[in-house]
Write a protein that holds these residues in place. Structure first.
Motif, PDB file in Angstrom:
ATOM      1  N   GLN A  29       0.833  -1.200   0.000  1.00 20.82           N
ATOM      2  CA  GLN A  29       0.000   0.000   0.000  1.00 20.82           C
ATOM      3  C   GLN A  29       0.869   1.252   0.000  1.00 20.82           C
ATOM      4  O   GLN A  29       0.613   2.194  -0.759  1.00 20.82           O
ATOM      5  CB  GLN A  29      -0.889   0.034   1.247  1.00 20.82           C
ATOM      6  CG  GLN A  29      -2.002  -0.967   1.249  1.00 20.82           C
ATOM      7  CD  GLN A  29      -2.700  -0.989   2.591  1.00 20.82           C
ATOM      8  OE1 GLN A  29      -2.085  -1.255   3.619  1.00 20.82           O
ATOM      9  NE2 GLN A  29      -3.992  -0.721   2.574  1.00 20.82           N
ATOM     10  N   VAL A  30       1.874   1.270   0.856  1.00 21.39           N
ATOM     11  CA  VAL A  30       2.773   2.417   0.951  1.00 21.39           C
ATOM     12  C   VAL A  30       3.449   2.649  -0.403  1.00 21.39           C
ATOM     13  O   VAL A  30       3.532   3.783  -0.884  1.00 21.39           O
ATOM     14  CB  VAL A  30       3.823   2.205   2.065  1.00 21.39           C
ATOM     15  CG1 VAL A  30       4.870   3.313   2.054  1.00 21.39           C
ATOM     16  CG2 VAL A  30       3.143   2.116   3.430  1.00 21.39           C
ATOM     17  N   VAL A  55       0.599  10.895  -0.420  1.00 21.41           N
ATOM     18  CA  VAL A  55       1.076  11.320   0.901  1.00 21.41           C
ATOM     19  C   VAL A  55      -0.109  11.555   1.829  1.00 21.41           C
ATOM     20  O   VAL A  55      -0.109  11.107   2.989  1.00 21.41           O
ATOM     21  CB  VAL A  55       1.956  12.586   0.792  1.00 21.41           C
ATOM     22  CG1 VAL A  55       2.231  13.185   2.157  1.00 21.41           C
ATOM     23  CG2 VAL A  55       3.258  12.270   0.061  1.00 21.41           C
ATOM     24  N   HIS A  56      -1.138  12.243   1.328  1.00 25.39           N
ATOM     25  CA  HIS A  56      -2.332  12.495   2.158  1.00 25.39           C
ATOM     26  C   HIS A  56      -3.049  11.190   2.500  1.00 25.39           C
ATOM     27  O   HIS A  56      -3.498  11.011   3.635  1.00 25.39           O
ATOM     28  CB  HIS A  56      -3.287  13.465   1.449  1.00 25.39           C
ATOM     29  CG  HIS A  56      -2.775  14.867   1.411  1.00 25.39           C
ATOM     30  ND1 HIS A  56      -2.819  15.709   2.496  1.00 25.39           N
ATOM     31  CD2 HIS A  56      -2.177  15.565   0.415  1.00 25.39           C
ATOM     32  CE1 HIS A  56      -2.278  16.873   2.175  1.00 25.39           C
ATOM     33  NE2 HIS A  56      -1.875  16.815   0.914  1.00 25.39           N
ATOM     34  N   SER A  57      -3.143  10.277   1.539  1.00 27.48           N
ATOM     35  CA  SER A  57      -3.779   8.978   1.794  1.00 27.48           C
ATOM     36  C   SER A  57      -3.003   8.193   2.848  1.00 27.48           C
ATOM     37  O   SER A  57      -3.599   7.585   3.745  1.00 27.48           O
ATOM     38  CB  SER A  57      -3.862   8.148   0.508  1.00 27.48           C
ATOM     39  OG  SER A  57      -4.708   8.766  -0.413  1.00 27.48           O
ATOM     40  N   LEU A  58      -1.687   8.209   2.736  1.00 32.15           N
ATOM     41  CA  LEU A  58      -0.858   7.501   3.700  1.00 32.15           C
ATOM     42  C   LEU A  58      -1.029   8.078   5.095  1.00 32.15           C
ATOM     43  O   LEU A  58      -1.253   7.341   6.059  1.00 32.15           O
ATOM     44  CB  LEU A  58       0.615   7.572   3.276  1.00 32.15           C
ATOM     45  CG  LEU A  58       1.619   6.927   4.212  1.00 32.15           C
ATOM     46  CD1 LEU A  58       1.323   5.438   4.406  1.00 32.15           C
ATOM     47  CD2 LEU A  58       3.032   7.113   3.676  1.00 32.15           C
ATOM     48  N   ASN A  59      -0.959   9.390   5.218  1.00 30.88           N
ATOM     49  CA  ASN A  59      -1.107  10.002   6.538  1.00 30.88           C
ATOM     50  C   ASN A  59      -2.480   9.740   7.139  1.00 30.88           C
ATOM     51  O   ASN A  59      -2.607   9.567   8.348  1.00 30.88           O
ATOM     52  CB  ASN A  59      -0.811  11.508   6.474  1.00 30.88           C
ATOM     53  CG  ASN A  59       0.671  11.777   6.436  1.00 30.88           C
ATOM     54  OD1 ASN A  59       1.476  10.995   6.926  1.00 30.88           O
ATOM     55  ND2 ASN A  59       1.047  12.892   5.840  1.00 30.88           N
ATOM     56  N   ALA A  60      -3.503   9.676   6.309  1.00 29.77           N
ATOM     57  CA  ALA A  60      -4.849   9.378   6.807  1.00 29.77           C
ATOM     58  C   ALA A  60      -4.985   7.916   7.230  1.00 29.77           C
ATOM     59  O   ALA A  60      -5.831   7.584   8.059  1.00 29.77           O
ATOM     60  CB  ALA A  60      -5.885   9.702   5.730  1.00 29.77           C
ATOM     61  N   ALA A  61      -4.131   7.052   6.693  1.00 23.90           N
ATOM     62  CA  ALA A  61      -4.227   5.616   6.969  1.00 23.90           C
ATOM     63  C   ALA A  61      -3.501   5.181   8.236  1.00 23.90           C
ATOM     64  O   ALA A  61      -3.745   4.084   8.738  1.00 23.90           O
ATOM     65  CB  ALA A  61      -3.683   4.821   5.783  1.00 23.90           C
TER      66      ALA A  61
END
Length: 115
Positions: A29-30, A55-61
């Motif tokens: 995923q990352v 980056v936003h998706s990762l931080n939200a996850a």
């Protein structure tokens, strides 16, 4: 995109993910979220919108410290495979995308100490 970058992306995608405690994320995923950031990390220029989305998706996850440690290890491992990677640029991406990163990634980063 250059052949070196494409080959590096393919190699990164083929690696098997590691398991870290109670991490809810996977290295795959990352990798998917951050692959659009590779051109900036190697060549500079502008950060692609897809990179910032990732980056936003990762931080939200992120759900816990295990997720952040897994991400740190994953980014560190993948970056080491990419020729011409510029760690200064890599560590600027969060700020350029308006999203804080909970750690800095360098070859010397001790990802096990990420909170």
């Amino acid at each position: 995109m250059s052949k070196v970058v494409l080959i590096s992306v393919m190699m990164a995608c083929m690696l098997i993910s590691s398991s870290y405690g109670k991490a809810t994320l996977t290295c795959e995923q990352v990798t998917v979220w951050l692959t659009p950031c590779i051109p900036y990390g190697t060549l500079g220029g502008s950060v692609l919108p897809l990179c910032c989305q990732g980056v936003h998706s990762l931080n939200a996850a992120y759900k816990n410290g295990d997720d952040r440690r897994l991400t740190c290890h994953c980014v560190q491992d993948r970056a080491a495979l990419i020729p011409l990677i510029d760690y200064t640029r890599i560590n600027q991406i969060g700020d350029l995308c308006g999203s804080k990163c909970p750690f800095k990634v360098y070859p010397s980063t001790d990802c096990d100490k990420v909170k």
